[in-house]
Design a protein around this motif. Structure first.
Motif, short mmCIF file in Angstrom:
data_model
loop_
_atom_site.label_atom_id
_atom_site.label_comp_id
_atom_site.label_asym_id
_atom_site.label_seq_id
_atom_site.Cartn_x
_atom_site.Cartn_y
_atom_site.Cartn_z
N LYS A 15 0.83 -1.20 0.00
CA LYS A 15 0.00 0.00 0.00
C LYS A 15 0.87 1.25 0.00
O LYS A 15 1.86 1.33 0.72
N GLY A 16 0.50 2.19 -0.86
CA GLY A 16 1.24 3.45 -0.92
C GLY A 16 2.27 3.51 -2.03
O GLY A 16 2.74 4.60 -2.39
N LYS A 17 2.62 2.35 -2.61
CA LYS A 17 3.57 2.32 -3.70
C LYS A 17 2.88 2.66 -5.02
O LYS A 17 1.68 2.51 -5.15
N ASP A 18 3.69 3.09 -6.00
CA ASP A 18 3.16 3.33 -7.35
C ASP A 18 3.39 2.07 -8.19
O ASP A 18 4.37 1.36 -8.02
N VAL A 19 2.45 1.81 -9.13
CA VAL A 19 2.61 0.67 -10.04
C VAL A 19 2.34 1.12 -11.47
O VAL A 19 1.56 2.04 -11.71
N GLU A 20 3.02 0.45 -12.40
CA GLU A 20 2.80 0.68 -13.83
C GLU A 20 2.43 -0.63 -14.50
O GLU A 20 3.13 -1.63 -14.34
N LEU A 21 1.34 -0.59 -15.25
CA LEU A 21 0.88 -1.77 -15.97
C LEU A 21 1.00 -1.46 -17.46
O LEU A 21 0.66 -0.37 -17.91
N SER A 114 -2.35 -7.08 -6.66
CA SER A 114 -2.68 -7.30 -5.26
C SER A 114 -1.94 -6.29 -4.41
O SER A 114 -0.71 -6.17 -4.50
N ILE A 115 -2.69 -5.55 -3.60
CA ILE A 115 -2.12 -4.53 -2.73
C ILE A 115 -2.14 -5.05 -1.30
O ILE A 115 -3.21 -5.35 -0.77
N LEU A 116 -0.97 -5.16 -0.71
CA LEU A 116 -0.89 -5.70 0.66
C LEU A 116 -1.10 -4.60 1.70
O LEU A 116 -0.75 -3.44 1.48
#
Lengths: 116, 111
Positions: A15-21, A114-116
């Protein structure tokens, strides 16, 4: 490629991280779509590209979500400051579509986030 | 509000037992109705497009029909490999080009 390609196939992050798809559409398809599929829910439209421009961004749930497309081909969907409710399968589709047409959209196999 | 409702949510059939899946829709001007098949862990696979009431399309054991308010996906003599989730989607004239999906019908066919 022969079909729509998405990467990564799975992504687990805190949680709080950025992701790129990433989405690589079928060659020659000018229209590109992003959808989100949550458990027990139908596919939810996020954003539509025609070429490199996005005439319809109405489905983006918040300003943490953004997308771009370059060279009329590859698209990236970015989610900033991820939240647990962002956990879902993100699907990309493309079609040889122009404004006003109704060609079928062809989907990739998605990125399971999936966001932990 | 444009809306798509699919029923039943789940359907269990014996091999060879024919049945139908329903897709009811409310849209402000139908541009097209689409049926997709989705296997676990995979993206939706396109099956059919229907454009106007009275239209029918067939592919192997599947036949899709369309009226002004609903579409049916008829499955004749299903086999276990027909087990999947079947999704219905509409493209509405005033919703741009995005598809509006129902939640799907999960079909299980046992031998």
């Amino acid at each position: 490629g022969a079909g729509v390609s998405q990467s990564p196939s799975n992504k687990v992050t805190e949680k709080g991280k950025d992701v790129e798809l990433r989405c690589d559409p079928i060659s020659g398809h000018t229209a590109l779509y992003w959808y989100r599929q949550s458990l027990g829910q139908g596919l939810e439209f996020l954003i539509y590209f025609q070429g490199n421009s996005a005439p319809d961004k109405s489905g983006l749930p918040s300003d943490r979500f953004s997308a771009e497309r370059t060279g009329g081909s590859v698209s990236t969907l970015t989610i900033q400051r991820t939240q647990q409710e962002d956990s879902a399968v993100y699907l990309c589709a493309s079609s040889p579509q122009w404004a006003g047409s109704n060609q079928p959209q062809h989907f990739g196999d998605g990125t399971r986030l999936s966001i932990l | 509000e444009d809306q798509v409702t699919q029923s039943p949510e789940a359907l269990r059939l014996q091999e060879g037992e024919s049945s139908s899946l329903n897709c009811s829709y409310t849209v402000s001007g139908l541009r097209g109705l689409f049926w997709y098949r989705q296997d676990p862990g995979k993206g939706p696979e396109f099956l059919f497009t229907l454009y106007s009431a009275g239209e029918e399309k067939e592919k192997e054991r599947l036949k899709a029909t369309l009226t002004k308010k609903e579409s049916f996906l008829h499955i004749t003599a299903p086999k276990p490999e027909d087990s999947a989730t079947y999704l219905c989607a509409v493209q509405a004239a005033q919703a741009g080009t995005a598809l509006i999906f129902g939640k799907g019908t999960t079909l299980s066919v046992s031998s």
